[in-house]
Write an enzyme that holds these catalytic residues in place. Structure first.
Site: not given
Ligand code: SAH
Length: 217
Positions: A68-70
């Site tokens: 999951i991205s930042q």
């Protein structure tokens, strides 16, 4: 309260801090976007052992070699799309489902595709437990979009493409916008927009995403 009946942990303070320090402080100004980040319980989409760290300024593994991205990267991509409540949105790469939840609070309906079946199923389960807008999930290779529901007003791609997403761009409506990591030589976020029948392309920042892969798993 008996054993095993622990109260739900309240992470609203961690969430507020994330919005203030990682998003507002770095120039995310869209009020509806900030409100959606304030509302969606990011920790539910991650391994329970992650706890409050779910709100940290970093990406996290979500299994199957995916991440999951930042929060800031997700917010920045969504802000570029200028999502309105009327928008029908295609998301390529459901992953944990966190971004799907945020998108659903911003637009009219989200159509989200994922090639790894257990990720899509898990996302569906969590999304059904919280307040969201309208969402349709599908297990499929999203390289060629989801033609059945096209055209879309906005498309967001969460995995790096090798080249210009020609097929996806064809599934955008008039004035439609698409944001994707594109890795021709170096990987950059690219924003595409149809303006009066002409495709405008704007190269944004450098980035690092998991690759867009073929087939389903
Ligand atoms: N936005 C997601 C992050 C997803 S990571 C979140 O909030 O959690 C990128 C996702 O894209 C991964 O789950 C990966 O399996 C998926 N993906 C990669 N190639 C794909 C393809 N061709 N079609 C659909 N999904 C794909």
């Amino acid at each position: 309260m008996g054993p095993g009946l622990e109260p739900e942990v309240d992470y609203s303070i961690a969430r507020k801090r994330m919005v203030r320090d990682q998003l507002s402080a770095r120039g995310i100004e869209d009020k509806r976007l900030l409100q959606a980040f304030m509302e969606v319980p990011r920790h539910l989409f991650l391994d329970p052992a992650t706890g409050a760290r779910a709100y940290d300024d970093c990406s996290f593994p979500i299994g199957y070699s995916q991440t999951i991205s930042q929060p800031y990267i997700q917010a920045m991509m969504m802000q570029h799309l200028q999502i309105s409540p009327k928008d029908r949105i295609l998301e390529v790469g459901t992953g944990s489902g966190y971004q799907t939840a945020i998108l659903s609070l911003l637009g009219q309906e989200v159509f989200s595709v994922e090639r790894i079946a257990p990720l899509s199923k898990n996302a569906g389960e969590i999304l059904s437990r919280i307040r969201t807008g309208r969402i349709r999930l599908k297990i499929t290779d999203g390289s060629d979009g989801w033609k059945f529901y096209a055209p879309y007003d906005k498309i967001i791609v969460s995995a790096a493409m090798r080249e210009k997403p020609v097929t996806l761009l064809e599934q955008l409506g008039v004035e439609g916008m698409l944001i994707a990591p594109v890795a021709k030589e170096r990987e950059h976020l690219v924003l595409y927009k149809w303006v009066a029948g002409e495709l405008k392309e704007q190269i944004l920042s450098r980035c690092a995403f998991v690759p867009l892969l073929k087939g389903i798993q």
